[in-house]
Design an enzyme around this catalytic site. Structure first.
Site: not given
Ligand code: NAG
Ligand code: NAG
Ligand code: NAG
Length: 444
Positions: A149, A190
């Site tokens: 992430h 991301c």
């Protein structure tokens, strides 16, 4: 930034390299650092990507004692795993867990141990995991692959976080101390484009990110007949497949990157730093062994690409989709599912509101506060402020590792720092609002 194709279009589209480059015989060795920065069953895919990459490098001749692997290692033997001891990165793939040598697992997967590995700081990692760190010199190449992430100038770790400031510091240290000849960094996360913004092109580092600074990266193989969580990530499975089907002794890094730019449809793969590395063979970073590969079959490549796209999910939506799927399995009624999903979404909204209150307390001017909440910053200059703020937020308010949705709000603190420059008023708000300890500790 993207150079035009080296190759006839048909081959380019299918990702088949033709002979354009020769391996560097002076190159002594290749070192690699592979890291999955998450834990938890719902994050299956990060460790799966990394285990697959490990086998790819090994098969191409990178020596096991020159690969340093970080995996929390809670997937293969997770109580929820219907295939005990196994991890899959493709619905029809073989187990990628068997044979992976993990250097840092569990709580030893963190920003400090990772940075020590990069900086060849053996003292720093003594007694942690295998304690191995990079042993590379000015004559060797380093390949780093990170899957996790992320958000604006932040990457995840199973505990804590990795900030852009700290990564920049480690890369600068490696350059000063001649710890590599050239370094290729592949990053799946991301908003990963933010992590290498400003990377100079004279440091012999070429960094490829799965996504722009303002967009999610995407998970894939989320619907799979194995009934497992998402098995991989779009950018990651694409680059790994590209290396698996091509003769990487002949394929250039530039070709691989262009191919992955083309095959990765859900996010925009970005390139930073020293693009002369594009001219070098992939083998100089991923292994120089001769590997006999069957002539790639165009139909299976097309099918692979179609499957990757059909089963892709925005990374930030994965926890929601998994929760919904679990409820369906329990035969929950549509209204029960709707209630639970609403609950999820409203918890996310609570976190956003919490951050919004902090912003409005720091910046009384409403229009400016609104921009701070919404804009994804293309470039941040108040790196020290942002670094201090995200670390304090993680520690005192909302731990990023427990709460991947919080990564999306890192941009707010970046914007806020651009306005106030000094972190003090923001930290003062945390001291007031998080006095009772961290909130938002459910996976959102
Ligand atoms: C997996 O294999 C089956 C049977 O060979 C095939 O029908 C299917 O398309 C394959 N799936 C993927 C994702 O490659
Ligand atoms: C190496 O690790 C030690 C112990 O944690 C630390 O004191 C030192 O600052 C580190 N050195 C570098 C270059 O990071
Ligand atoms: C992200 O940034 C790019 C380049 O600056 C821009 O073209 C695009 O519209 C932005 N996307 C979103 C969702 O804001």
């Amino acid at each position: 930034m993207k150079s035009t194709a080296f190759l006839p279009l048909a081959l380019f589209v299918l990702g088949l390299a033709s002979s354009t480059v020769t391996a560097n015989d002076d190159l002594e060795n290749i070192w690699a650092v592979l890291i999955a920065g998450s834990n938890g069953w719902y994050n299956y895919r990060h460790q799966s990507d990394v285990a697959h990459a490990y086998h790819l490098l090994l098969k191409h001749g990178v020596q096991a004692d020159r690969i340093i692997t970080f995996m929390y290692d809670d997937i293969a033997n997770n109580p929820q795993n219907p295939y005990p001891g196994k991890i899959f990165n493709h619905p029809n793939g073989s187990d990628v867990y068997a044979g992976v040598k993990i250097d840092y697992r569990g709580e030893n997967v963190n920003s400090e141990t990772f940075l020590n590995v990069l900086k060849a700081n053996a003292t720093g990692n003594a007694g942690k995991g295998t304690g191995r760190v990079l042993g590379s010199t000015r004559k060797e190449h380093v390949f780093v692959y990170y899957s996790d992430h992320g958000g604006t100038d932040i990457l995840g770790m199973p505990e804590g976080l990795l900030s852009k400031k700290d990564l920049d510091g480690a890369l600068a240290y490696m350059y000063e101390k001649d710890l590599y000849d050239k370094l290729l960094f592949y990053l799946e996360a991301c908003e990963s484009g933010s992590m290498f913004d400003g990377l100079r092109n004279d440091k012999r580092i070429y960094a490829i990110t799965a996504a722009l600074y303002n967009e999610s990266s995407w998970a894939t193989f989320c619907e799979n007949p194995l009934d497992l969580p998402c098995l991989g990530d779009e950018f990651s499975v694409n680059w790994i497949q590209d290396s698996e089907i091509n003769d990487i002794l002949k394929e250039s890094v530039g070709h691989q990157v262009d191919d992955v730019v083309t095959s990765t449809k859900k996010s925009h793969v970005c390139q930073f730093g020293d693009n002369t590395i594009r001219e070098e063979p992939v083998a100089d970073y991923q292994g120089k062994a001769e590997v006999t590969k069957p002539t790639p079959d165009a139909n299976s490549i097309v099918a692979f690409r179609a499957e990757v796209l059909d089963t892709a999910v925005d990374s930030r939506q994965v926890p929601l989709i998994m929760a919904e799927r679990a409820l369906r399995k329990l035969n929950a009624s549509p209204s029960q599912i709707a209630t639970r999903m609403h609950n999820y979404v409203s918890k996310r909204a609570d976190l956003t509101d919490f951050v919004s209150d902090i912003v409005h307390a720091v910046i009384p001017r409403r229009p400016l506060a609104r921009t701070v909440m919404l804009k994804k910053p293309a470039r941040i200059t108040a790196l020290d402020c942002h670094d201090a703020v995200i670390k304090a937020f993680d520690r005192d308010c909302a731990p990023f590792d427990r709460n991947p949705y919080a990564f999306a709000l890192s941009s707010v603190f970046a914007n806020l720092c651009e306005v106030v420059r000094d972190p003090t008023p923001i930290l003062d708000q945390f001291a007031v609002k998080c006095v009772a300890g961290p909130k938002f500790t459910d996976v959102l």
